[in-house]
Design a protein around this motif. Structure first.
Motif, PDB file in Angstrom:
ATOM      1  N   TYR A  62     -19.023  -5.159  30.121  1.00  0.00           N
ATOM      2  CA  TYR A  62     -19.564  -5.550  31.425  1.00  0.00           C
ATOM      3  C   TYR A  62     -21.031  -5.639  31.332  1.00  0.00           C
ATOM      4  O   TYR A  62     -21.600  -6.634  31.923  1.00  0.00           O
ATOM      5  CB  TYR A  62     -19.245  -4.520  32.516  1.00  0.00           C
ATOM      6  N   SER A  63     -21.742  -4.729  30.672  1.00  0.00           N
ATOM      7  CA  SER A  63     -23.181  -4.754  30.581  1.00  0.00           C
ATOM      8  C   SER A  63     -23.652  -5.935  29.930  1.00  0.00           C
ATOM      9  O   SER A  63     -24.721  -6.533  30.424  1.00  0.00           O
ATOM     10  CB  SER A  63     -23.842  -3.526  30.171  1.00  0.00           C
ATOM     11  N   LEU A  64     -22.941  -6.213  28.737  1.00  0.00           N
ATOM     12  CA  LEU A  64     -23.605  -7.353  27.905  1.00  0.00           C
ATOM     13  C   LEU A  64     -23.357  -8.478  28.806  1.00  0.00           C
ATOM     14  O   LEU A  64     -24.138  -9.565  28.685  1.00  0.00           O
ATOM     15  CB  LEU A  64     -22.528  -7.393  26.691  1.00  0.00           C
ATOM     16  N   PHE A  65     -22.270  -8.770  29.588  1.00  0.00           N
ATOM     17  CA  PHE A  65     -22.017  -9.926  30.391  1.00  0.00           C
ATOM     18  C   PHE A  65     -22.999 -10.240  31.409  1.00  0.00           C
ATOM     19  O   PHE A  65     -23.439 -11.168  31.652  1.00  0.00           O
ATOM     20  CB  PHE A  65     -20.444  -9.918  30.796  1.00  0.00           C
ATOM     21  N   LEU A  66     -23.186  -9.052  31.979  1.00  0.00           N
ATOM     22  CA  LEU A  66     -24.195  -9.099  33.170  1.00  0.00           C
ATOM     23  C   LEU A  66     -25.502  -9.258  32.608  1.00  0.00           C
ATOM     24  O   LEU A  66     -26.288 -10.237  33.259  1.00  0.00           O
ATOM     25  CB  LEU A  66     -24.403  -7.528  33.904  1.00  0.00           C
ATOM     26  N   TRP A  67     -26.216  -8.789  31.614  1.00  0.00           N
ATOM     27  CA  TRP A  67     -27.277  -9.021  30.918  1.00  0.00           C
ATOM     28  C   TRP A  67     -27.407 -10.314  30.503  1.00  0.00           C
ATOM     29  O   TRP A  67     -28.593 -11.062  30.752  1.00  0.00           O
ATOM     30  CB  TRP A  67     -27.482  -7.910  29.818  1.00  0.00           C
ATOM     31  N   GLY A  68     -26.303 -11.036  29.929  1.00  0.00           N
ATOM     32  CA  GLY A  68     -26.230 -12.292  29.401  1.00  0.00           C
ATOM     33  C   GLY A  68     -26.594 -13.226  30.637  1.00  0.00           C
ATOM     34  O   GLY A  68     -27.181 -14.331  30.492  1.00  0.00           O
ATOM     35  N   SER A  69     -25.921 -12.850  31.712  1.00  0.00           N
ATOM     36  CA  SER A  69     -25.843 -13.799  32.918  1.00  0.00           C
ATOM     37  C   SER A  69     -27.628 -13.626  33.353  1.00  0.00           C
ATOM     38  O   SER A  69     -28.066 -14.698  34.018  1.00  0.00           O
ATOM     39  CB  SER A  69     -25.354 -13.346  34.076  1.00  0.00           C
ATOM     40  N   PHE A  70     -28.201 -12.637  33.299  1.00  0.00           N
ATOM     41  CA  PHE A  70     -29.801 -12.419  33.882  1.00  0.00           C
ATOM     42  C   PHE A  70     -30.455 -13.529  32.693  1.00  0.00           C
ATOM     43  O   PHE A  70     -31.277 -13.892  33.347  1.00  0.00           O
ATOM     44  CB  PHE A  70     -29.964 -11.045  33.681  1.00  0.00           C
ATOM     45  N   LEU A  72     -29.717 -16.120  31.123  1.00  0.00           N
ATOM     46  CA  LEU A  72     -29.385 -17.260  31.188  1.00  0.00           C
ATOM     47  C   LEU A  72     -29.850 -17.752  32.521  1.00  0.00           C
ATOM     48  O   LEU A  72     -30.593 -18.858  32.555  1.00  0.00           O
ATOM     49  CB  LEU A  72     -27.900 -17.539  31.219  1.00  0.00           C
ATOM     50  N   ALA A  73     -29.970 -17.035  33.672  1.00  0.00           N
ATOM     51  CA  ALA A  73     -30.372 -17.505  34.906  1.00  0.00           C
ATOM     52  C   ALA A  73     -31.841 -17.486  34.944  1.00  0.00           C
ATOM     53  O   ALA A  73     -32.488 -18.580  35.359  1.00  0.00           O
ATOM     54  CB  ALA A  73     -29.850 -16.468  35.977  1.00  0.00           C
ATOM     55  N   ILE A  74     -32.369 -16.491  34.146  1.00  0.00           N
ATOM     56  CA  ILE A  74     -34.064 -16.550  34.135  1.00  0.00           C
ATOM     57  C   ILE A  74     -34.514 -17.659  33.045  1.00  0.00           C
ATOM     58  O   ILE A  74     -35.537 -18.482  33.510  1.00  0.00           O
ATOM     59  CB  ILE A  74     -34.626 -15.341  33.552  1.00  0.00           C
ATOM     60  N   LYS A  75     -33.967 -17.996  32.159  1.00  0.00           N
ATOM     61  CA  LYS A  75     -34.254 -19.086  31.160  1.00  0.00           C
ATOM     62  C   LYS A  75     -34.006 -20.383  32.038  1.00  0.00           C
ATOM     63  O   LYS A  75     -34.748 -21.252  31.793  1.00  0.00           O
ATOM     64  CB  LYS A  75     -33.425 -19.086  29.969  1.00  0.00           C
ATOM     65  N   THR A  76     -33.083 -20.540  32.649  1.00  0.00           N
ATOM     66  CA  THR A  76     -32.673 -21.817  33.351  1.00  0.00           C
ATOM     67  C   THR A  76     -33.822 -22.027  34.249  1.00  0.00           C
ATOM     68  O   THR A  76     -34.435 -23.262  34.581  1.00  0.00           O
ATOM     69  CB  THR A  76     -31.523 -21.818  33.913  1.00  0.00           C
ATOM     70  N   ALA A  77     -34.079 -21.101  35.230  1.00  0.00           N
ATOM     71  CA  ALA A  77     -35.172 -21.093  36.154  1.00  0.00           C
ATOM     72  C   ALA A  77     -36.432 -21.566  35.585  1.00  0.00           C
ATOM     73  O   ALA A  77     -37.317 -22.254  35.992  1.00  0.00           O
ATOM     74  CB  ALA A  77     -35.177 -19.773  37.017  1.00  0.00           C
ATOM     75  N   GLY A  78     -36.803 -20.787  34.383  1.00  0.00           N
ATOM     76  CA  GLY A  78     -37.849 -21.174  33.689  1.00  0.00           C
ATOM     77  C   GLY A  78     -38.026 -22.648  33.187  1.00  0.00           C
ATOM     78  O   GLY A  78     -39.197 -23.142  33.100  1.00  0.00           O
TER      79      GLY A  78
END
Length: 224
Positions: A62-70, A72-78
């Protein structure tokens, strides 16, 4: 169970990011602050799962999935916003402009004259006087544009005889005289103060940096 873990992850991300940004660009070598945080966190998650008998595989996944989502979201926003990208990865800082050291930028990035000289030497530049522009990159490296007189044309290109090369000697950094270096070149405080006065500077404390180079004399950078 997952709600406290989510909160801890969010707080951990924000805390690590703030700390790494405060440390300055020179702490990261070849990675951005965001990459630095990700490496620490992912290593900690995997390490806990491997060495902590009370940690099961499901919280780790769960931690890895959640962190991966963070990530991905931040890189996409950037990718979509230049302002967000600049905030996440940082932006270049011009620390030498038109041959002048920008002390404000040095302080902003938590580096001093000794750090700057070290980074210049890493770029095969052994004297500040050779530099027209120096840019501190977001990953902590430095890019240098030399003055026209110090370009890469060699004496061999011009069919000139070899000339002896001399290393510059630092005499003043941050308003303080480096006495050992001054003594090593066979000069004294009276001579140094006279050189400073000739540049229109009345006190050693008003000199950010000064160096001596054989055949080229003294080079002085006053506090801006």
């Amino acid at each position: 169970m997952f709600l406290p873990l989510t909160i801890e992850l969010l707080l951990g991300f924000v805390g690590l990011f703030i700390i790494t940004k405060m440390l300055g660009k020179t702490q990261f070598s070849q990675v951005t602050p965001f990459d630095f945080i990700s490496a620490i966190f992912l290593g900690e998650v995997v390490g806990s799962a491997l060495y902590d008998g009370q940690t099961t595989v499901y919280p780790m996944l769960y931690s890895l999935f959640l962190w991966g989502s963070f990530m991905l979201a931040i890189k996409t926003a950037g990718q979509k916003s230049l302002k967000i990208r600049s905030w996440i990865d940082g932006s270049p800082s011009i620390v030498i402009r038109n041959g002048r050291i920008i002390r404000k930028e040095l302080k902003k990035n938590r580096i001093n004259i000794h750090d700057l000289l070290y980074m210049l030497r890493q770029s095969n530049v052994f004297s500040v006087r050779e530099v027209e522009y120096a840019i501190l990159e977001p990953n902590g490296s430095i890019s240098v544009l030399k003055k026209a007189d110090y370009g890469h044309v060699t004496r061999r290109d011009l069919n000139l005889p070899p000339k002896q090369v001399h290393l510059p000697t630092s005499l003043i950094t941050d308003g303080e005289i480096i006495w050992d270096n001054l003594k090593a070149i066979g000069l004294d405080q009276q001579w140094l103060e006279g050189q400073i006065l000739s540049f229109g500077i009345d006190k050693v404390q008003h000199v950010l940096y000064a160096e001596w180079k054989e055949n080229e004399g003294i080079y002085i950078v006053p506090y801006a």
